[in-house]
Design a protein around this motif. Structure first.
Motif, mmCIF file in Angstrom:
data_model
loop_
_atom_site.group_PDB
_atom_site.id
_atom_site.type_symbol
_atom_site.label_atom_id
_atom_site.label_comp_id
_atom_site.label_asym_id
_atom_site.label_seq_id
_atom_site.Cartn_x
_atom_site.Cartn_y
_atom_site.Cartn_z
ATOM 1 N N ALA A 14 24.646 -0.269 -0.787
ATOM 2 C CA ALA A 14 23.778 0.324 -1.809
ATOM 3 C C ALA A 14 22.342 0.497 -1.337
ATOM 4 N N TRP A 15 21.800 -0.486 -0.606
ATOM 5 C CA TRP A 15 20.359 -0.491 -0.345
ATOM 6 C C TRP A 15 19.971 -0.416 1.122
ATOM 7 N N LEU A 16 20.759 -0.984 2.005
ATOM 8 C CA LEU A 16 20.339 -1.093 3.395
ATOM 9 C C LEU A 16 20.991 -0.064 4.314
ATOM 10 N N ALA A 17 22.231 0.320 4.030
ATOM 11 C CA ALA A 17 22.906 1.316 4.864
ATOM 12 C C ALA A 17 22.152 2.657 4.914
ATOM 13 N N PRO A 18 21.520 3.091 3.812
ATOM 14 C CA PRO A 18 20.820 4.376 3.864
ATOM 15 C C PRO A 18 19.534 4.377 4.703
ATOM 16 N N LEU A 19 19.081 3.211 5.142
ATOM 17 C CA LEU A 19 17.837 3.144 5.913
ATOM 18 C C LEU A 19 18.061 3.633 7.331
ATOM 19 N N GLY A 20 17.043 4.237 7.887
ATOM 20 C CA GLY A 20 17.075 4.659 9.278
ATOM 21 C C GLY A 20 15.851 4.135 9.995
ATOM 22 N N LEU A 21 16.015 3.811 11.252
ATOM 23 C CA LEU A 21 14.906 3.331 12.063
ATOM 24 C C LEU A 21 14.090 4.507 12.565
ATOM 25 N N ILE A 22 12.817 4.512 12.242
ATOM 26 C CA ILE A 22 11.907 5.521 12.784
ATOM 27 C C ILE A 22 11.389 5.035 14.122
ATOM 28 N N GLY A 23 10.988 3.783 14.176
ATOM 29 C CA GLY A 23 10.507 3.220 15.432
ATOM 30 C C GLY A 23 9.768 1.923 15.215
ATOM 31 N N ARG A 24 9.332 1.347 16.331
ATOM 32 C CA ARG A 24 8.580 0.098 16.308
ATOM 33 C C ARG A 24 7.322 0.261 17.129
ATOM 34 N N GLY A 27 0.821 -1.200 0.000
ATOM 35 C CA GLY A 27 0.000 0.000 0.000
ATOM 36 C C GLY A 27 0.853 1.247 0.000
ATOM 37 N N ALA A 28 0.257 2.340 0.409
ATOM 38 C CA ALA A 28 0.972 3.615 0.470
ATOM 39 C C ALA A 28 2.173 3.489 1.396
ATOM 40 N N HIS A 29 3.235 4.153 1.051
ATOM 41 C CA HIS A 29 4.482 4.169 1.830
ATOM 42 C C HIS A 29 5.091 2.790 1.957
ATOM 43 N N GLY A 30 4.759 1.863 1.043
ATOM 44 C CA GLY A 30 5.405 0.563 1.049
ATOM 45 C C GLY A 30 4.958 -0.346 2.166
ATOM 46 N N GLN A 31 3.772 -0.172 2.729
ATOM 47 C CA GLN A 31 3.309 -1.018 3.818
ATOM 48 C C GLN A 31 3.029 -2.422 3.313
ATOM 49 N N LEU A 32 3.631 -3.400 3.945
ATOM 50 C CA LEU A 32 3.395 -4.795 3.594
ATOM 51 C C LEU A 32 2.272 -5.341 4.454
ATOM 52 N N PRO A 33 1.494 -6.268 3.913
ATOM 53 C CA PRO A 33 0.536 -6.957 4.780
ATOM 54 C C PRO A 33 1.295 -7.632 5.907
ATOM 55 N N GLY A 34 0.688 -7.755 7.071
ATOM 56 C CA GLY A 34 1.355 -8.347 8.236
ATOM 57 C C GLY A 34 1.797 -9.765 7.974
ATOM 58 N N ALA A 35 2.905 -10.125 8.565
ATOM 59 C CA ALA A 35 3.424 -11.483 8.475
ATOM 60 C C ALA A 35 3.633 -11.979 9.892
ATOM 61 N N ALA A 74 5.460 -4.289 14.405
ATOM 62 C CA ALA A 74 5.550 -3.419 13.229
ATOM 63 C C ALA A 74 6.785 -2.535 13.348
ATOM 64 N N VAL A 75 7.526 -2.430 12.243
ATOM 65 C CA VAL A 75 8.749 -1.627 12.209
ATOM 66 C C VAL A 75 8.598 -0.575 11.131
ATOM 67 N N ARG A 76 8.989 0.670 11.437
ATOM 68 C CA ARG A 76 8.962 1.748 10.452
ATOM 69 C C ARG A 76 10.397 2.182 10.181
ATOM 70 N N LEU A 77 10.751 2.176 8.889
ATOM 71 C CA LEU A 77 12.084 2.575 8.449
ATOM 72 C C LEU A 77 11.971 3.746 7.486
ATOM 73 N N SER A 119 5.520 -6.624 10.500
ATOM 74 C CA SER A 119 5.319 -5.903 9.257
ATOM 75 C C SER A 119 6.255 -4.705 9.215
ATOM 76 N N PHE A 120 6.472 -4.216 8.000
ATOM 77 C CA PHE A 120 7.393 -3.115 7.799
ATOM 78 C C PHE A 120 6.740 -2.023 6.991
ATOM 79 N N CYS A 121 7.088 -0.816 7.306
ATOM 80 C CA CYS A 121 6.717 0.329 6.495
ATOM 81 C C CYS A 121 8.024 1.041 6.190
ATOM 82 N N VAL A 122 8.394 1.071 4.920
ATOM 83 C CA VAL A 122 9.599 1.776 4.506
ATOM 84 C C VAL A 122 9.136 3.018 3.774
#
Length: 109
Positions: free
Chosen positions: A64-74, A2-10, A78-81, A14-17
């Protein structure tokens, strides 16, 4: 997705990037943990997750892909990056969500 890359829960969570734009005038990195949002325990967990991600994904992919991520919170499982752009957010969501889930579950045990 969905919006902001939200994945259905697993089962493991779940993650929101989301994309984030650094303020040139602030000099702060938008991709480091955001002060006040991720508490100390979350920042320590994020540090362990990042180390494990580097080992599993390899230096090139991590840088290239993971180092630029930052943790917003949990919030529970659910994790927000934050990502530097919508493109990176989508790429990470599509290619690294399972790895992120596994590492958060593993490092949080």
């Amino acid at each position: 997705v969905g919006a902001h890359g939200q994945l259905p829960g697993a089962a493991e969570g779940s993650f929101c990037v989301s994309s984030a734009v650094a303020s040139a005038s602030s000099g702060a990195s938008a991709f480091a943990p955001v002060a006040g949002l991720a508490d100390l325990a979350e920042r320590e967990l994020w540090s362990r997750v990042r180390a494990a991600l580097r080992l599993e994904a390899g230096d090139h992919n991590f840088d290239a892909w993971l180092a630029p991520l930052g943790l917003i919170g949990r919030d529970g499982d659910a994790v927000r990056l934050a990502a530097p752009s919508a493109f990176v957010a989508d790429w990470v969501q599509n290619h690294y969500a399972d790895l992120l889930r596994r590492q958060f579950a593993s490092q949080d045990a």
